[in-house]
Design an enzyme around this catalytic site. Sequence first.
Site, mmCIF file in Angstrom:
data_model
loop_
_atom_site.group_PDB
_atom_site.id
_atom_site.type_symbol
_atom_site.label_atom_id
_atom_site.label_comp_id
_atom_site.label_asym_id
_atom_site.label_seq_id
_atom_site.Cartn_x
_atom_site.Cartn_y
_atom_site.Cartn_z
ATOM 1 N N TRP A 247 -4.207 2.968 12.309
ATOM 2 C CA TRP A 247 -4.183 2.768 10.854
ATOM 3 C C TRP A 247 -4.793 3.996 10.199
ATOM 4 O O TRP A 247 -5.946 4.293 10.420
ATOM 5 C CB TRP A 247 -4.972 1.517 10.449
ATOM 6 C CG TRP A 247 -4.856 1.278 8.974
ATOM 7 C CD1 TRP A 247 -5.645 1.788 7.986
ATOM 8 C CD2 TRP A 247 -3.837 0.516 8.321
ATOM 9 N NE1 TRP A 247 -5.204 1.386 6.760
ATOM 10 C CE2 TRP A 247 -4.086 0.611 6.933
ATOM 11 C CE3 TRP A 247 -2.737 -0.221 8.764
ATOM 12 C CZ2 TRP A 247 -3.282 -0.024 5.988
ATOM 13 C CZ3 TRP A 247 -1.944 -0.853 7.823
ATOM 14 C CH2 TRP A 247 -2.221 -0.754 6.453
ATOM 15 N N GLU B 4 -5.681 2.045 -1.099
ATOM 16 C CA GLU B 4 -6.633 1.296 -0.286
ATOM 17 C C GLU B 4 -7.243 0.156 -1.111
ATOM 18 O O GLU B 4 -8.443 0.114 -1.394
ATOM 19 C CB GLU B 4 -7.713 2.227 0.260
ATOM 20 C CG GLU B 4 -8.673 1.593 1.247
ATOM 21 C CD GLU B 4 -7.982 0.837 2.379
ATOM 22 O OE1 GLU B 4 -8.492 -0.225 2.752
ATOM 23 O OE2 GLU B 4 -6.940 1.300 2.877
ATOM 24 N N TRP B 5 -6.367 -0.761 -1.550
ATOM 25 C CA TRP B 5 -6.770 -1.971 -2.245
ATOM 26 C C TRP B 5 -7.718 -1.684 -3.409
ATOM 27 O O TRP B 5 -7.413 -0.848 -4.238
ATOM 28 C CB TRP B 5 -7.345 -2.989 -1.254
ATOM 29 C CG TRP B 5 -6.412 -3.254 -0.093
ATOM 30 C CD1 TRP B 5 -6.616 -2.942 1.222
ATOM 31 C CD2 TRP B 5 -5.105 -3.848 -0.137
ATOM 32 N NE1 TRP B 5 -5.528 -3.301 1.991
ATOM 33 C CE2 TRP B 5 -4.588 -3.869 1.181
ATOM 34 C CE3 TRP B 5 -4.313 -4.378 -1.160
ATOM 35 C CZ2 TRP B 5 -3.330 -4.390 1.502
ATOM 36 C CZ3 TRP B 5 -3.060 -4.908 -0.836
ATOM 37 C CH2 TRP B 5 -2.596 -4.901 0.473
ATOM 38 N N ASN C 60 -7.280 -6.461 14.395
ATOM 39 C CA ASN C 60 -7.660 -5.341 13.531
ATOM 40 C C ASN C 60 -9.157 -5.108 13.708
ATOM 41 O O ASN C 60 -9.949 -6.026 13.506
ATOM 42 C CB ASN C 60 -7.364 -5.640 12.068
ATOM 43 C CG ASN C 60 -5.884 -5.655 11.744
ATOM 44 O OD1 ASN C 60 -5.050 -5.401 12.608
ATOM 45 N ND2 ASN C 60 -5.548 -5.960 10.501
ATOM 46 N N ASN D 252 -1.561 -11.247 8.208
ATOM 47 C CA ASN D 252 -2.552 -10.199 8.435
ATOM 48 C C ASN D 252 -3.903 -10.649 7.894
ATOM 49 O O ASN D 252 -4.045 -10.945 6.708
ATOM 50 C CB ASN D 252 -2.145 -8.904 7.725
ATOM 51 C CG ASN D 252 -3.158 -7.793 7.942
ATOM 52 O OD1 ASN D 252 -3.209 -7.190 9.010
ATOM 53 N ND2 ASN D 252 -4.001 -7.520 6.941
ATOM 54 N N GLU D 253 -4.892 -10.749 8.789
ATOM 55 C CA GLU D 253 -6.292 -10.981 8.418
ATOM 56 C C GLU D 253 -6.471 -12.176 7.472
ATOM 57 O O GLU D 253 -6.825 -12.018 6.303
ATOM 58 C CB GLU D 253 -6.896 -9.719 7.799
ATOM 59 C CG GLU D 253 -6.985 -8.555 8.768
ATOM 60 C CD GLU D 253 -7.720 -7.345 8.182
ATOM 61 O OE1 GLU D 253 -8.155 -7.417 7.016
ATOM 62 O OE2 GLU D 253 -7.850 -6.344 8.894
ATOM 63 N N HIS E 118 1.248 -9.668 4.216
ATOM 64 C CA HIS E 118 0.125 -8.734 4.155
ATOM 65 C C HIS E 118 -0.387 -8.701 2.707
ATOM 66 O O HIS E 118 -0.399 -7.675 2.051
ATOM 67 C CB HIS E 118 0.546 -7.340 4.632
ATOM 68 C CG HIS E 118 -0.600 -6.488 5.083
ATOM 69 N ND1 HIS E 118 -0.630 -5.829 6.289
ATOM 70 C CD2 HIS E 118 -1.774 -6.179 4.485
ATOM 71 C CE1 HIS E 118 -1.742 -5.149 6.421
ATOM 72 N NE2 HIS E 118 -2.467 -5.348 5.317
ATOM 73 N N ARG F 107 4.466 -0.709 12.974
ATOM 74 C CA ARG F 107 4.134 -1.979 12.347
ATOM 75 C C ARG F 107 4.171 -1.815 10.834
ATOM 76 O O ARG F 107 3.497 -0.942 10.280
ATOM 77 C CB ARG F 107 2.743 -2.447 12.788
ATOM 78 C CG ARG F 107 2.331 -3.752 12.120
ATOM 79 C CD ARG F 107 0.865 -4.098 12.334
ATOM 80 N NE ARG F 107 0.519 -5.255 11.521
ATOM 81 C CZ ARG F 107 -0.637 -5.425 10.909
ATOM 82 N NH1 ARG F 107 -1.596 -4.514 11.029
ATOM 83 N NH2 ARG F 107 -0.863 -6.496 10.184
ATOM 84 N N TYR G 121 -12.358 -2.013 13.253
ATOM 85 C CA TYR G 121 -12.809 -0.685 12.835
ATOM 86 C C TYR G 121 -14.247 -0.407 13.253
ATOM 87 O O TYR G 121 -14.620 0.734 13.455
ATOM 88 C CB TYR G 121 -12.696 -0.557 11.306
ATOM 89 C CG TYR G 121 -11.279 -0.636 10.797
ATOM 90 C CD1 TYR G 121 -10.528 0.513 10.604
ATOM 91 C CD2 TYR G 121 -10.682 -1.858 10.529
ATOM 92 C CE1 TYR G 121 -9.228 0.451 10.145
ATOM 93 C CE2 TYR G 121 -9.373 -1.935 10.080
ATOM 94 C CZ TYR G 121 -8.650 -0.767 9.884
ATOM 95 O OH TYR G 121 -7.345 -0.839 9.439
ATOM 96 N N GLU H 28 -4.527 -2.697 14.098
ATOM 97 C CA GLU H 28 -5.098 -1.686 13.196
ATOM 98 C C GLU H 28 -6.374 -1.143 13.812
ATOM 99 O O GLU H 28 -7.221 -1.917 14.279
ATOM 100 C CB GLU H 28 -5.436 -2.258 11.813
ATOM 101 C CG GLU H 28 -4.262 -2.594 10.931
ATOM 102 C CD GLU H 28 -4.700 -3.102 9.559
ATOM 103 O OE1 GLU H 28 -5.823 -2.748 9.123
ATOM 104 O OE2 GLU H 28 -3.927 -3.850 8.948
ATOM 105 N N GLN I 230 0.798 -1.216 0.000
ATOM 106 C CA GLN I 230 0.000 0.000 0.000
ATOM 107 C C GLN I 230 0.834 1.271 0.000
ATOM 108 O O GLN I 230 0.319 2.339 -0.318
ATOM 109 C CB GLN I 230 -0.950 -0.002 1.196
ATOM 110 C CG GLN I 230 -2.026 -1.068 1.095
ATOM 111 C CD GLN I 230 -2.924 -1.099 2.312
ATOM 112 O OE1 GLN I 230 -2.590 -1.733 3.312
ATOM 113 N NE2 GLN I 230 -4.042 -0.410 2.260
#
Length: 467
Positions: free
Chosen positions: A422, A429-430, A306, A179-180, A135, A91, A308, A376, A34
């Site tokens: 984050w 952003e992907w 993570n 990650n995730e 990631h 991180r 949100y 995150e 990213q």
Amino acid sequence: MPTVHTGKLYSQSKAKFPHLPNDFIVGTATSAYQIEGAWQDEGKGESIWDRFVHTAGKIKSAETADIACNHYHLVDDDVALLKYLGFDAYRFSISWPRILPNGTGQINQRGLDFYKRLLEQLHQHNITPFVTLYHWDLPQALQEQTGWANPECVNWFLEYVEVVQRELGELIPNWITFNEIFVNCVAGQFLGIHAPGRYNIWAHYQAMHNQMRSHGLSARLLKAAHPTSQVGVTLDLRPIYPLSSAQTDKDAVHFADLTMRRMLLDPILKGYYPQEHLDRAWMFMPNYSPQELADIHAPIDFIGVNNYSRDIVSYSPWFLGHNFMPSYTVHAPEQEYEENGKQYTAMGWEIYPDSLYEILMLLKDEYNNPKVYITENGAAFNDVLSRGRVHDTKRVDFYQRYMQSLSKAIDQGSNCAGYFAWSFLDNFEWHEGYKKRFGIVHVDYANQKRTIKDSGYWFRDLQASRR
């Protein structure tokens, strides 16, 4: 060079800062794909995301991360900025194809040299590294052998980890294996919205199992090589609520919890897949042995979380054994908004500060209170750069409220040891491209100028108040 406001920092009463233990770590986070850019520079191989973004129709804005934040070439400035903001830790992730361009075999020394330089600078500034090994940027050469859906990918990953630990391990005190895992597999293997863009539920379950095994085996490898280091894994965890009081929606919460939370936490921390989910999804699961479950259930030092928001789910017969539908999949506007007294970010995600408290309490009560880092947490808003400043008051309010929630959990016994905002920089952003800005530092992608937002100054004030 970053733009630094030389007058007063963000005007904020200390009473609004969260109360945190003295040894609590406050950091910020990024991922390699990213922010690094330099997608073909100095020997780097192609990743699945490089291939994905260059495929017509995959990214809404037709943008790529070929340059992104150009962190690969601006690393000195970015580390100086981390130091200026006063963070305890940083991180970041290592790009597998920058180290092994073909996924296995020949090592790219220039890629290793870049990460060695970054790690050495962090240590020089007393910033503790937390390094994520995967990631989402699998080497494309391995995807052409079906990637994570191929059980052999476990061995490919272990070869990569062995190279990183041998060449850089003395500089890495904290490792995050993946990650995730769930998001990475479901979005990339089943829903097709992330790289490699597959639509195959069997590949999703096979990839998830292979990544879980890779996590456990690499955790053992790293602890054997570096016994004093910490090793953990980062998962995407959210409280789940029903859309209505109907029993079918309450049942959907149970289905969702089995699929998105227990299928990962239970094998990692308890040593088994939840039988109730296996009973529902047996037709999609790969065959596995008791030894493979033992591989997954490796001793680890922490869980990375993570988070949100929360999930609101309703019943849906949309797929056999998976009888739920998250509300954000059908209603996620492109701009932040307010509805029925609730605020939503530019991602269409509800601002729900209690989510941190609820997840930390769940880990305390159901999983024997493991050490946790919030790896995150943050929000995307429609930031405006004006006269050299970004007054992102909504983001400041977000961080205040979520960190107060975290503080409440610690007061009630949660073993939460750190928090990472984050993200450090606005970034790619992907599948959303560049229009979603999560950073506490604004990036002008045309000239790569960095400008600290008010939220960045808020963190600097927070850290100054703790010292």
